[in-house]
Design an enzyme around this catalytic site. Sequence first.
Site: not given
Length: 407
Positions: A124, A201, A204, A227
């Site tokens: 990202h 990261d 997600q 999220k």
Amino acid sequence: MSLTKDIQDIRADFPILNQEVNGKPLVYLDNGASSQKPKAVIDAITKYYTEINANIHRGVHTLSQKATDAYEEARKKLQLHFNAKHLEEIIFTKGTTDGINLVANGFTSLVKEGDEIIVSAMEHHSNIVPWQMLCERTGAVLKVIPMNQHGELIMEDYDKLLSEKTKLVAVNHISNALGTINPIKEIIDKAHQYEAVVLIDGAQATPHVKPDVQELNCDFYVCSAHKMCGPTGVGILYGKEEWLNIIPPYQGGGEMIKEVSFEKTTYACLPHKFEAGTPNIAGGIVFGIALDYLNSVGFDYIQQQEEELLNYATQELNKIEGLQFVGTAREKTSVISFNIQGCHPYDVGTIVDKLGVAVRTGHHCAQPIMSFFNIPGTIRASFMFYNTKEDVDRLVEALQKARTMLL
């Protein structure tokens, strides 16, 4: 209780799923951008502002103490959820992007000209740009782990990139654009052989899996609440205590100080060293409530439900003439990117929205991935445990209509 019954009970927890969009029942398949919120989370936000709203840590009055206790209880929940060794290793942030920037800024004084930072080809933008900025400040060099046509990292090339010059490796746990689950444990272990620091990261990943940061042995792990069925504007940075003590504060102000004079300022101990100013108190507290909710559903159940959705959606979408999948890794989570030959992703997304189906279109803040596949963007359907096979059927039906209209 049957699987179907479980799903219906769970869906009843999410008020927004009951509404209509453009006269059609909502099918929400943009969970990769932000998940929906259960009533427990919504009620907790109201409860905070109606019962204990006050600033934290410095107040001696009752409401301040209640708010402080609730905020720090949420930190404790996060520590236990991610299995951090120490409570002070959990730093509240504005979200994943903020956490990455905090670390990148902190490494300005630790990286020098000629040092190397490694990212992957499927990051990202939030895990590319801060490192580019660090390289510009320091003269360090950015290296990229390439990927193959399936959307998998080429680990042999990662081995070749690692060297004594490698100071930091930053990769995502799961690709937001492709759904690829990266072999982060292997990435971490190999980087540590060269004494490189590793940031993961997890934006997600954390809605779908429960990372154990001690088992992974990562140096930093970042994620966002929104999220994970939680509120926007809050997330965490997990950092090993040793590294959090080494890197300097990201911001200056109230809360992060020990003593201030016009001649010199000394900083507070962890975690407050990195939490300048009045935080998103409601967000932090309610992040803990969202974690409670996810754990009450159970991550085993979540993974089972989402794997079934991924397999069913892949099977059904494959029946659409001209549909081409983008990202076909062997290890995937419930994210499917695709295009329909002859149709622009934006046009498809606009039409299916008129039919009540919410998907994401574009480059998904991952332009290097789109450049690799030589496409302007994709249509992305991203699933959560509250989605159903009926949602998939509605998606397929809407896509068939869009294809008929556009071709």
